[in-house]
Design a protein around this motif. Structure first.
Motif, short mmCIF file in Angstrom:
data_model
loop_
_atom_site.label_atom_id
_atom_site.label_comp_id
_atom_site.label_asym_id
_atom_site.label_seq_id
_atom_site.Cartn_x
_atom_site.Cartn_y
_atom_site.Cartn_z
N ALA A 1 0.82 -1.21 0.00
CA ALA A 1 0.00 0.00 0.00
C ALA A 1 0.86 1.26 0.00
O ALA A 1 0.46 2.30 -0.53
CB ALA A 1 -0.93 0.00 1.20
N LYS A 2 2.04 1.16 0.59
CA LYS A 2 2.94 2.31 0.68
C LYS A 2 4.10 2.23 -0.32
O LYS A 2 4.96 3.11 -0.33
CB LYS A 2 3.52 2.43 2.08
CG LYS A 2 2.47 2.67 3.17
CD LYS A 2 3.12 2.76 4.54
CE LYS A 2 2.09 3.02 5.63
NZ LYS A 2 2.71 3.09 6.97
N SER A 3 4.13 1.15 -1.13
CA SER A 3 5.25 0.93 -2.06
C SER A 3 6.59 1.09 -1.34
O SER A 3 7.51 1.76 -1.82
CB SER A 3 5.18 1.91 -3.25
OG SER A 3 4.06 1.66 -4.05
N THR A 4 6.66 0.48 -0.18
CA THR A 4 7.84 0.60 0.67
C THR A 4 8.41 -0.78 0.95
O THR A 4 7.66 -1.72 1.23
CB THR A 4 7.50 1.30 1.98
OG1 THR A 4 7.01 2.62 1.70
CG2 THR A 4 8.71 1.41 2.89
N VAL A 5 9.72 -0.88 0.87
CA VAL A 5 10.41 -2.13 1.16
C VAL A 5 11.37 -1.89 2.31
O VAL A 5 11.95 -0.81 2.45
CB VAL A 5 11.14 -2.66 -0.09
CG1 VAL A 5 12.22 -1.70 -0.58
CG2 VAL A 5 11.73 -4.04 0.16
N TYR A 6 11.49 -2.91 3.16
CA TYR A 6 12.34 -2.83 4.35
C TYR A 6 13.37 -3.96 4.32
O TYR A 6 13.11 -5.03 3.78
CB TYR A 6 11.50 -2.97 5.61
CG TYR A 6 10.35 -2.00 5.70
CD1 TYR A 6 9.08 -2.38 5.27
CD2 TYR A 6 10.51 -0.72 6.19
CE1 TYR A 6 8.01 -1.51 5.33
CE2 TYR A 6 9.45 0.16 6.27
CZ TYR A 6 8.20 -0.24 5.83
OH TYR A 6 7.14 0.64 5.90
N LEU A 7 14.50 -3.69 4.94
CA LEU A 7 15.52 -4.72 5.09
C LEU A 7 16.03 -4.68 6.52
O LEU A 7 16.73 -3.74 6.91
CB LEU A 7 16.67 -4.52 4.11
CG LEU A 7 17.72 -5.63 4.09
CD1 LEU A 7 17.09 -6.93 3.55
CD2 LEU A 7 18.93 -5.23 3.25
N GLN A 8 15.65 -5.67 7.29
CA GLN A 8 16.15 -5.81 8.67
C GLN A 8 17.44 -6.60 8.62
O GLN A 8 17.45 -7.74 8.13
CB GLN A 8 15.12 -6.52 9.55
CG GLN A 8 15.58 -6.75 10.97
CD GLN A 8 15.76 -5.44 11.74
OE1 GLN A 8 14.92 -4.56 11.66
NE2 GLN A 8 16.85 -5.33 12.49
N MET A 9 18.51 -6.00 9.09
CA MET A 9 19.83 -6.62 9.03
C MET A 9 20.34 -6.85 10.44
O MET A 9 20.53 -5.89 11.20
CB MET A 9 20.79 -5.72 8.25
CG MET A 9 20.31 -5.35 6.86
SD MET A 9 21.51 -4.44 5.89
CE MET A 9 21.58 -2.91 6.82
N ASN A 10 20.53 -8.11 10.79
CA ASN A 10 21.03 -8.49 12.11
C ASN A 10 22.38 -9.19 11.99
O ASN A 10 22.76 -9.62 10.90
CB ASN A 10 20.02 -9.42 12.80
CG ASN A 10 18.67 -8.77 13.02
OD1 ASN A 10 18.57 -7.56 13.22
ND2 ASN A 10 17.62 -9.57 12.97
N SER A 11 23.04 -9.30 13.11
CA SER A 11 24.35 -9.98 13.14
C SER A 11 25.27 -9.48 12.04
O SER A 11 25.89 -10.26 11.31
CB SER A 11 24.15 -11.50 13.01
OG SER A 11 23.32 -11.99 14.04
N LEU A 12 25.36 -8.18 11.94
CA LEU A 12 26.13 -7.57 10.86
C LEU A 12 27.62 -7.86 10.97
O LEU A 12 28.17 -7.95 12.08
CB LEU A 12 25.88 -6.07 10.82
CG LEU A 12 24.51 -5.69 10.23
CD1 LEU A 12 24.11 -4.28 10.63
CD2 LEU A 12 24.54 -5.83 8.72
N LYS A 13 28.24 -8.01 9.82
CA LYS A 13 29.67 -8.34 9.74
C LYS A 13 30.39 -7.24 8.95
O LYS A 13 29.76 -6.55 8.14
CB LYS A 13 29.85 -9.67 9.00
CG LYS A 13 29.09 -10.84 9.61
CD LYS A 13 29.24 -12.09 8.75
CE LYS A 13 28.47 -13.26 9.33
NZ LYS A 13 28.61 -14.48 8.49
#
Length: 115
Positions: free
Chosen positions: A74-86
């Motif tokens: 509905a918002k034309s929005t994409v998310y990227l949750q990034m954990n345990s970053l290296k």
């Protein structure tokens, strides 16, 4: 003309988390695919994660189990949750949105993983 508002990049220590978001506007059709590519200095741009409008996802092997992509159609929005970053996740992250055989790109947001 499609425009993007990207946010969420920054500097974080190894093991930390970041959440990227990308809102697209200006399209008259729904984006079939949205997602993120990244490009580190001296390397080619690579797919990080993608999601279709029905929710099917695809991840690079290097981020499976650590990153989660989601979207709000509905918002034309994409998310990227990034954990345990290296440290090797350090790159310029580009949002994209594809529809009708055309791919549109965001301007990129920098993600730096360093102690």
């Amino acid at each position: 003309q499609v425009q993007f508002v990207e946010s969420g990049g920054g500097l974080v220590q190894p093991g930390g988390s970041l959440r990227l978001s990308c809102a697209a506007s200006g399209s008259t059709v729904r984006f079939y695919s949205m997602g993120w590519y990244r490009q580190a200095p001296g390397k080619q741009r690579e797919l990080v994660a993608a999601i279709t409008d029905s929710g099917s996802t695809n991840y690079a092997n290097s981020v499976k189990g650590r990153f989660t992509i989601s979207r709000d159609n509905a918002k034309s929005t994409v998310y990227l949750q990034m954990n345990s970053l290296k440290p090797e996740d350090t790159a310029l992250y580009y949002c994209y949105a594809g529809a009708m055989g055309v791919v549109h790109w965001g301007q990129g947001t920098q993600v730096t993983i360093s102690s």
